[in-house]
Design an enzyme around this catalytic site. Structure first.
Site, PDB file in Angstrom:
ATOM      1  N   TRP A  32       0.783  13.949 -45.057  1.00  0.00           N
ATOM      2  CA  TRP A  32       0.392  12.537 -45.056  1.00  0.00           C
ATOM      3  C   TRP A  32      -0.532  12.317 -43.861  1.00  0.00           C
ATOM      4  CZ3 TRP A  32       0.862   9.068 -48.750  1.00  0.00           C
ATOM      5  CH2 TRP A  32       0.556   7.737 -48.452  1.00  0.00           C
ATOM      6  N   ASN A  80       8.767   4.724 -54.065  1.00  0.00           N
ATOM      7  CA  ASN A  80       8.481   5.281 -52.747  1.00  0.00           C
ATOM      8  C   ASN A  80       9.160   4.427 -51.679  1.00  0.00           C
ATOM      9  OD1 ASN A  80       6.699   7.102 -50.930  1.00  0.00           O
ATOM     10  ND2 ASN A  80       6.312   5.031 -50.158  1.00  0.00           N
ATOM     11  N   GLU A  81      10.134   5.016 -50.999  1.00  0.00           N
ATOM     12  CA  GLU A  81      10.800   4.403 -49.845  1.00  0.00           C
ATOM     13  C   GLU A  81      11.392   3.026 -50.139  1.00  0.00           C
ATOM     14  OE1 GLU A  81       8.113   4.368 -46.515  1.00  0.00           O
ATOM     15  OE2 GLU A  81       8.292   6.528 -46.184  1.00  0.00           O
ATOM     16  N   LYS A  90      -3.304   8.930 -39.775  1.00  0.00           N
ATOM     17  CA  LYS A  90      -2.597  10.192 -40.029  1.00  0.00           C
ATOM     18  C   LYS A  90      -3.434  11.191 -40.828  1.00  0.00           C
ATOM     19  CE  LYS A  90       2.123   8.461 -39.679  1.00  0.00           C
ATOM     20  NZ  LYS A  90       1.828   7.034 -39.501  1.00  0.00           N
ATOM     21  N   ASN A 125      10.297  11.500 -47.318  1.00  0.00           N
ATOM     22  CA  ASN A 125       9.242  11.172 -46.361  1.00  0.00           C
ATOM     23  C   ASN A 125       9.846  11.255 -44.970  1.00  0.00           C
ATOM     24  OD1 ASN A 125       7.811  10.616 -48.673  1.00  0.00           O
ATOM     25  ND2 ASN A 125       7.810   8.399 -48.403  1.00  0.00           N
ATOM     26  N   TYR A 134       8.023   9.288 -35.371  1.00  0.00           N
ATOM     27  CA  TYR A 134       8.768   8.028 -35.298  1.00  0.00           C
ATOM     28  C   TYR A 134      10.167   8.228 -34.720  1.00  0.00           C
ATOM     29  CZ  TYR A 134       5.165   6.059 -38.347  1.00  0.00           C
ATOM     30  OH  TYR A 134       3.976   5.636 -38.878  1.00  0.00           O
TER      31      TYR A 134
END
Length: 745
Positions: A511, A376-377, A532, A431, A437
């Site tokens: 999310w 993940n990321e 969130k 994502n 952002y």
């Protein structure tokens, strides 16, 4: 095997000067220093975010009848060593998977044993995760059990499994079941397998030698069919030694086929099934990670209410109860390991690989799990060739352990379409946080279409999207970063409609379903929490956006009026918005007795009554469906002279999205040349580009080059946007123009 709860009667002590590599208690310690605890237990509090060593101890009274004893830890966060009478008998590195240690035979001749379990959540660069937007709580935060067995038994030490690795699949109209067994028994031991349907009838049975792989075919099995109908079987395995039954284990299994197509998305049993999912962390307000079955039941009740068909159980292995509930209730599951920052450290990689082994082998029997997540990321800090090689190794290893499921990863939005990270797994999730952002809400439309055009053979979905929301904050003109309940609602309406319009998109995961702990956060008017979620951390408040998704997913007739907590209104007239899955609704005043107007559902789960007059004082309204079921909801607004100041945060930067003070993105990029859209890592790899970077923004350039904690996978645009106070004397367009003169290749 007999399983006994071992949660009560523990004593606990923090050892701030200790080290898990050589755990010890201080010489001046006293039994009085301990505090009594009942498991599950974590030492974390928001006021004391301790990262270090602690010890749990308890006396075990030994029965003369015991032949073999295992201590089972369903989760210890995150490095654990187990001692009996001062002698180490086991160790585990990783917070989220089940593991067991066996009490050596000689100890069982004693009447009582002193058990000491040392647990450390101190920062450790060799245990994954080493980075993440969630809290590493520490503690024996899941159940601890005793397993009592005969001398011969299934191998309960085999990667935390029960010694039976059962993988099921579907080929045509035939169910295929492959069973790998691991036992501690002499040669010649036999296992009798039975497959039992939900009526309690044995549909097939077979007896084979132990430690041998068995393949069973079941014609025309009941199907595990997601939320439609999820029928399960029980696999019962009975171990015999010299004709005597010595052990037995049972697993629930199910039969289904899965497929992913780049043009049309995900298929379950040949039926297209768009993923309409939510993500979930394991923690809960006040108890944090030490949740009980009661807390977990609350979670699943809320997920059932919203109507989701899929769960991303992030970012680590969840308790077995979560996967069991998903099997029972038909949720399609994305399960994953906590690989969130990948360095070149081989020890860290091997730890992640071991956690992947545990995740797959402990959960391979769950039909709900359709996707194994391997990262993940990880490109948040850089997108480097060594990562590609490590991910290929994880992919190949996962495929070796289980060739029946799809393997996936979740990439940060800055990962370039042509990146190798998009070519390794069977499917890709991005994502993406446009409208929070960076960018604007509608940017999802162009981004996803661009990806599909550039990578038409890669199945793509949205593995995360969302915005932070504090339910105490409100606005009649919601804007990015105002943290208002109204902005989350508007964002959800805008963004989800885009996802639904894309036939090629396999789906999306909101999310997050619930607010969750993040010890690094301090924003939106709250500390140590990521807001969130569609539901608050204590699960007591469903935010308005919850009801938007309920309108889109649930068949249960309902109406929910939005902005109920936005009580005090200074406007003379307001729009009253309701989320509903009904076709038409009417607005009533005078305690629901006076019809004001009616409106149709706009096809996006929303009914809006425009320009409704507010009179001084309290104004009560009822919204009622005009359908046969007639659900209704009510709200009271109070007309005031001035706006309520508590509904906004001071100096929140509301409305100031990163893009607002930059050029339009379309003006930034010159094909084949560098720009502010390139990642900081890519900039650092080019001497000429770094020279320009230093010329315009020396303070940030120095921090980036020294790799001082800045995620180098982020675009230069994003990094400079967060660091503009240190570089006040230059214009973004001038830096971008200079970068546009430097060829990439």
């Amino acid at each position: 095997m007999n399983k006994l709860s071992f949660n009560e009667g523990w004593e606990f002590l923090k050892l701030p000067d200790g080290n898990i590599l050589n755990p010890y208690k201080p010489e001046n310690f006293s039994e009085k220093d301990y505090c009594k605890v009942i498991l599950p237990h974590t030492w974390y509090t928001d006021e004391d975010q301790y990262r270090g060593l602690a010890v749990y101890w308890k006396m075990l009274q030994v029965s003369e009848e015991w032949q073999n004893v295992f201590l089972e830890f369903e989760g210890a966060d995150q490095h654990c060593k187990v001692f009996v009478n001062g002698i180490q008998i086991g160790e585990h590195r990783g917070a989220y998977s089940c593991f067991r240690v066996e009490l050596p035979g000689p100890f069982l001749t004693e009447k009582a044993l002193r058990l000491e379990v040392y647990v450390s959540n101190a920062e450790n660069q060799t245990i994954s995760p080493i980075f993440g937007d969630f809290t590493i709580f520490g503690g024996l935060y899941r159940n601890v059990n005793l397993l009592i067995t005969e001398k011969e038994h299934f191998d309960y030490l085999y990667y935390g499994t029960n010694g039976i690795i059962a993988s099921s699949s579907l080929e045509g109209e035939t169910g295929l079941l492959e069973i790998e067994s691991h036992v501690i028994a002499p040669d010649g031991a036999m296992i009798h397998y039975q497959v039992i349907n939900d009526d309690g009838n044995v549909v097939t049975q077979i007896t084979e030698l132990a430690n041998k792989t068995v393949r069973i075919q079941i014609p025309h099995p009941y199907l595990w069919n997601g939320k439609g109908e999820s029928r399960l079987y029980v696999l019962r395995a009975t171990l015999f030694v010299n004709g005597k039954e010595v052990d037995e284990v049972c697993e629930r299994i199910g039969f289904r086929s899965i497929k992913m197509e780049a043009d049309t998305g995900f298929y379950l049993n040949g039926r297209k099934e768009k993923i309409r999912g939510v993500s979930m962390h394991q923690d809960f307000a006040e108890v944090f990670s030490a949740v009980t079955k009661e807390h977990q039941d609350i979670n699943f009740k809320l997920i059932e209410e919203i109507g989701a068909n899929s769960l991303r159980l992030s970012h680590y292995q969840h308790p077995q109860y979560h996967y069991d509930r998903c099997d029972e209730e038909g949720y399609i599951v994305w399960a994953e390991i906590p690989m969130l920052k990948m360095t070149e450290d081989r020890e860290l990689f091997e730890n992640a690989k071991y956690q992947l082994t545990e995740l797959i082998l402990q959960n391979i029997h769950h039909p709900s799990i359709c996707f194994w997540g391997i990262q993940n990321e990880i490109a948040m800090f850089k997108d480097a060739p060594y990562m590609h090689e490590m991910c290929r190794e994880l992919y190949s290893y996962a495929r070796e352990l289980d060739d029946t499921r799809l393997i996936t990863g979740a990439n940060l939005y800055t990962v370039k379409f042509e990146s190798e990270l998009n070519k390794i797994t069977d499917m890709v999730g991005y994502n993406i946080y446009f409208g929070w952002y960076y960018g604007e809400m509608n940017d999802y439309d162009h981004f996803l279409d661009q990806f599909h055009a550039a990578c038409p053979d890669i199945p793509i979905g949205v593995s995360e999207y969302g915005v932070d929301t504090n339910t105490a904050l409100h606005s009649d003109q919601p804007a990015v970063r105002d943290y208002s309940e109204e902005y989350q609602a508007l964002y959800s309406e805008t963004v989800y409609r885009i996802f639904e319009s894309k036939d090629y998109l396999w789906g999306s995961f909101v999310w997050n379903m619930f607010d969750f702990s993040s010890s690094r956060r301090n924003e939106g008017g709250k500390k140590y929490i990521n807001q969130k979620g569609l539901v608050t951390y204590d699960r007591k408040v469903r935010k308005d956006a919850f009801y938007y998704y309920k309108a889109m997913w649930s068949k249960e007739p309902f109406i929910h009026i939005c902005s109920k907590r936005f009580i005090k209104r200074a406007e003379n007239a307001v729009d009253i918005k309701a989320y509903t899955n009904q076709k038409e609704a009417a607005l009533y005043g005078n305690q629901g007795n006076e019809l004001i107007c009616s409106a149709h559902n706009n096809g996006n789960g929303t009914v809006i009554f425009k320009d409704i007059e507010l009179l001084p004082g309290k104004n009560s309204f009822v919204v009622r469906s005009l359908g046969t079921d007639s659900p209704e909801d009510e709200v009271t607004f109070e007309k005031v002279d001035e706006k309520e100041s508590s509904y906004q945060l001071p100096d929140s930067g509301a409305g100031k999205a990163v893009r607002n003070w930059f050029l339009k993105e379309d003006d930034l990029i010159r094909e084949g040349y560098f720009s502010l859209k390139d990642s900081a890592y890519d900039i650092t790899q080019n001497q000429e580009a770094m020279k320009i970077f230093y010329e315009f923004a020396p303070a940030t350039a120095e921090t980036v080059e020294k790799d001082e904690g800045i995620p180098l996978g982020l675009s230069l645009l994003s990094i400079l946007g967060r660091d503009k106070d240190r570089n006040p004397d230059f214009k973004m367009e001038d830096l971008n123009h200079a970068l546009n003169q430097i060829k990439k290749y």
